[in-house]
Design an enzyme around this catalytic site. Structure first.
Site, PDB file in Angstrom:
ATOM      1  N   LYS A   1      -6.223   5.017   7.997  1.00  0.00           N
ATOM      2  CA  LYS A   1      -5.058   5.760   7.502  1.00  0.00           C
ATOM      3  C   LYS A   1      -5.370   7.250   7.391  1.00  0.00           C
ATOM      4  O   LYS A   1      -4.574   8.100   7.811  1.00  0.00           O
ATOM      5  CB  LYS A   1      -4.628   5.199   6.149  1.00  0.00           C
TER       6      LYS A   1
ATOM      7  N   SER B   1       0.809  -1.214   0.000  1.00  0.00           N
ATOM      8  CA  SER B   1       0.000   0.000   0.000  1.00  0.00           C
ATOM      9  C   SER B   1       0.844   1.267   0.000  1.00  0.00           C
ATOM     10  O   SER B   1       0.299   2.370  -0.136  1.00  0.00           O
ATOM     11  CB  SER B   1      -0.941   0.013   1.209  1.00  0.00           C
TER      12      SER B   1
END
Length: 799
Positions: A695, A652
């Site tokens: 996040k 990611s």
């Protein structure tokens, strides 16, 4: 350059107006479990099909409610099925170490047990009474007197013969003696010696004949005693048979439809007749000091009935769940009793296991627990393969027991086994246990979530109502239900899904109920659900707060303002127990002349996982294919997650790493007010990642702690927009223009936002748009290639 997402895209809200109820008290329970139709259909199939091997493995992550759903479904089905028979163990009089297993109709095992106790008590009373009767004693006396008369007659005959021969038979301390008689007086040794030779010879011949005859009589005495005992024993059997035949036959009549019991009663009768001496004493009816009846003598345990399994009539098939499936609890055991310093056992100490109690029904086990217990999995497979249950100790199983123990007869097995477990355990069993696929041919996969549409939202309200009633919670208002729906989507990690993780949903409802009761409210309002969410976040936020504090104190170096070349804010997700949270991380890149190597520092020091390394290799391939397709990639670059000391895995951060690398090559500063997450493929497309909400919120919390400037935000893959269910404070900040979430679908879009420069496109001549970032990168790499070629020519030229 992409625009920031509008607030409605950051959090999909459930409109309470779509609900027609005031509180969940107005809603009925669900007719069937939500979203689990496929799994329950598989369960129905496994229970319907009457074939070997069609046991069920229920697949689902912990907390999805598969245990309660499976148990409820089995109980409903089992209630309409026939009740299995009872099982008991009886003494095997021929081979006591091999107890007999007998099946009886419901309730008859306990009846047989009571009947055998009554029979033994009756026999222990009847036999002594029979022995004490006048008729019996008369017949015994007649037998004894008959043998006594025979013995006396034999001795009288010898005495008469001796008298006729003028001899006398004397009883001495040493036995019998024979001596001559004269004038009714026994001759002494001197008188015997004074007789003539012929007379002495005659007396010696007579003495020898009488001694031989006496010896014959004496030798017949043991034989007569033996025959007397045999006649008395035959009399005992005759009398006892007549005495016990009535009770035994009466009992036999009650179980005439069970041949095994009839055969057993024959063995009981023969054993009683062989052990009449044990029945000779009347049983004591005295009580011990505690007032309890005196237990039967150890000898009479052989006539007891060990009821292994019994069911109430018309109770349906059994459904048994075993929480601790160790070998003894699962397969049964043989217990021992200490006597005189040794361990002894008998058939009454054979104890059932869960598999016995589930026989004729369903046994529910957790796969992980069964596999953790030594020998349980092996024993379960062996029972399913053989279709019978054998009870033996682990010592015998391993061949370690050297003493003779019990070998109870196997009990036929007719049960369906349901294993509950995670997908990983199922895959491991399929891969490493060749018998597993033959024994568990049906799988029921329990869903983690369902689509969030109008119909399912209404059904979810019923789910909340049912859970509230089940756990005796206050009713939830429609606004509270709407908030629960939103939080369910948050749990699912997708705005378009609703979580079926029943443990988490139930916990949320219970905690909201707690705060409602703290407020003294009669129903649960939306504010109570919001409070429950906030309080839980507060309880588990210690670690993220410590990490954020380290950034604010500049122990961990992360900028949220300014611009820097080759430096970007990446985002990762950390796990702490059952909770996960986001954390920003600085990613840096350096470039120099080289041989086309992109060094992943994490991988080089073995702190990078395989997926992370894959992402770095992909971006390296992207660089070569886009900027150096017709020439060598004369680059040496290094990428690193700064100040990370644990293993970094996942791809990611590959977009962030590529942006840092392009920034270093193009000498273009990256905005530190932005963070980025996403993976990249070889074509430069940005791909979806997990944990997008956590996040974004992690970077928001850091920016908010330093002060929101209106320039801060996060870049996410456009394919993750559908997953957004951000906190209300993040959505509010975005609505006020103080924080931004940008969706990107390509690396070019990402670098334009981060650098403020146009990414540029490839022109017809193969070059990129002048002044663009891609043009800078291509020019830098071209200079590296020219330098490498010049150095190569210099090395190859003659001195």
């Amino acid at each position: 350059m992409p625009d920031a997402l509008d607030p409605p895209s950051l959090r999909r809200r459930c409109d309470p107006a779509q609900f027609e109820f005031a509180t969940t008290a107005d809603l009925p329970d669900l007719a069937e479990p939500m979203g689990q139709r496929r799994a329950l259909s598989a369960l129905d199939f496994a229970t319907d099909i009457a074939r070997e091997g069609y046991n069920l493995y229920a697949i689902g992550e912990p907390g999805t409610g598969k245990h309660s759903l499976v148990r409820e479904a089995l109980l409903r089905r089992a209630a309409g099925e026939s009740t299995p028979c009872d099982w008991c163990y009886l003494n095997n009089f021929a081979e006591p170490h091999k107890p007999l297993a007998i099946a009886l109709a419901n309730g008859r095992a306990q009846a047989l047990r009571g009947d055998m106790l009554s029979l033994v008590q009756a026999l222990r009373a009847i036999v002594p009474e029979t022995v004490a009767s006048e008729v019996y004693r008369s017949r015994v006396a007649e037998i004894e007197q008959g043998y006594e008369r025979r013995q006396e007659d034999a001795f009288a005959e010898i005495h008469e013969q001796a008298r006729r021969e003028n001899m006398s038979i004397l009883h001495t301390p040493g036995g019998f003696g024979i001596a001559p008689v004269r004038n009714n007086e026994v001759l002494g040794p001197e008188e015997y010696e004074a007789l003539g030779q012929e007379e002495r010879q005659r007396i010696d011949e007579i003495t020898a004949r009488l001694r031989e005859r006496l010896s014959q009589v004496l030798l017949q005495a043991p034989e007569h005693a033996k025959r007397k005992r045999e006649e008395i024993e035959a009399l005992n059997r005759e009398v006892a048979t007549a005495a016990i035949e009535g009770p035994v036959e009466e009992l036999r009549g009650r179980y005439a439809d069970v041949p095994a019991v009839s055969d057993y009663l024959d063995a009981v009768r023969n054993d009683v007749l062989a052990n009449l001496v044990e029945f000779g004493e009347r049983p004591s009816h005295q009580s011990n000091p505690l007032g309890l009846p005196t237990p039967p003598a150890p000898f009479f345990r052989r006539y007891q009935v060990n009821v292994m399994v019994e069911y109430a009539a018309d109770s349906g098939a059994p459904v048994v769940y075993l929480d601790n499936p160790n070998y003894r609890h699962l397969m049964g055991r043989i217990e021992f009793t200490a006597q005189m310093g040794t361990l002894v056992t008998d058939f009454t100490q054979v104890m059932p296991g869960a598999i016995h109690r589930a026989n004729g029904g369903y046994l529910v086990l957790e796969a992980r627990k069964v596999l953790q217990e030594p020998y349980s999995w092996y024993a379960l497979k062996r029972a399913l393969n053989a279709r019978e249950v054998v009870i033996e100790s682990v010592g015998e199983l391993l061949g370690l027991a050297s003493t003779v123990s019990l070998e109870p007869a196997p009990i036929p097995l007719d049960a369906k086994v349901v294993l509950l477990g995670e997908p990983l355990i199922y895959q491991l069993l399929c891969a490493y246990d060749p018998e597993f696929a033959d024994l568990f041919k049906v799988t029921a996969e329990f869903a983690d979530d369902v689509e969030r549409d109008a119909g399912n939202t209404q059904v979810y309200a019923q789910l909340v109502a049912g859970l509230a009633r089940k756990h005796e919670l206050l009713a939830f208002e429609r606004e509270a239900v709407a908030e629960v729906v939103d939080q369910s989507a948050r749990l699912a990690g997708d705005a378009g899904k609703l979580s079926l993780h029943m443990r988490s949903v139930s916990d949320l409802l219970s905690e909201a109920d707690h705060w409602a009761r703290e407020d003294g409210a009669g129903t649960v309002a939306r504010a109570h659900v919001v409070t429950a969410v906030a309080k839980k976040r507060e309880r588990v936020s210690h670690l993220p707060e410590k990490l954020r504090e380290a950034v604010l104190r500049e122990t961990l170096l992360i900028d949220t303002a300014g611009a820097t070349v080759g430096q970007v804010n990446g985002l990762s997700v950390l796990q702490s127990g059952a909770e996960r949270f986001g954390h920003p991380a600085r990613i840096t890149a350096t470039v120099r002349l080289g041989k086309g190597e992109v060094i992943d520092v994490q991988r080089e020091v073995e702190l990078g996982g395989a997926i992370h390394s894959k992402g770095v290799l992909i971006l390296s391939a992207y660089l070569g294919s886009r900027y150096a397709a017709d020439s060598p990639l004369s680059l040496a670059a290094s990428l690193v997650f700064e100040q990370t000391y644990a293993v970094v895995d996942g791809d990611s951060a590959s977009v962030a790493e590529l942006c840092a690398l392009l920034s270093a090559l193009g000498d273009a500063p990256l905005r530190q007010s932005l963070a980025i997450t996403g993976s990249v493929n070889q074509l430069g497309q940005v791909q979806a990642i997990g944990g997008v909400n956590e996040k974004i919120e992690a970077f928001y919390d850091l920016c908010a702690a330093r002060g929101l400037s209106g320039e801060q935000g996060v870049l996410i893959p456009r394919s993750n927009v559908k997953n957004l269910m951000l906190r209300e404070d993040v959505v509010e900040a975005a609505a006020q223009g103080r924080f931004h979430v940008y969706p990107v679908d390509s690396v070019d879009a990402a670098v334009e936002l981060l650098t403020g420069l146009p990414a540029g496109t490839r022109e017809a001549d193969g070059t990129f748009t002048p002044g663009s970032l891609n043009a800078r990168v291509a020019e830098r790499l071209a200079r590296y290639t020219q330098t490498v070629r010049a150095l190569t020519r210099a090395d190859e030229s003659p001195p």
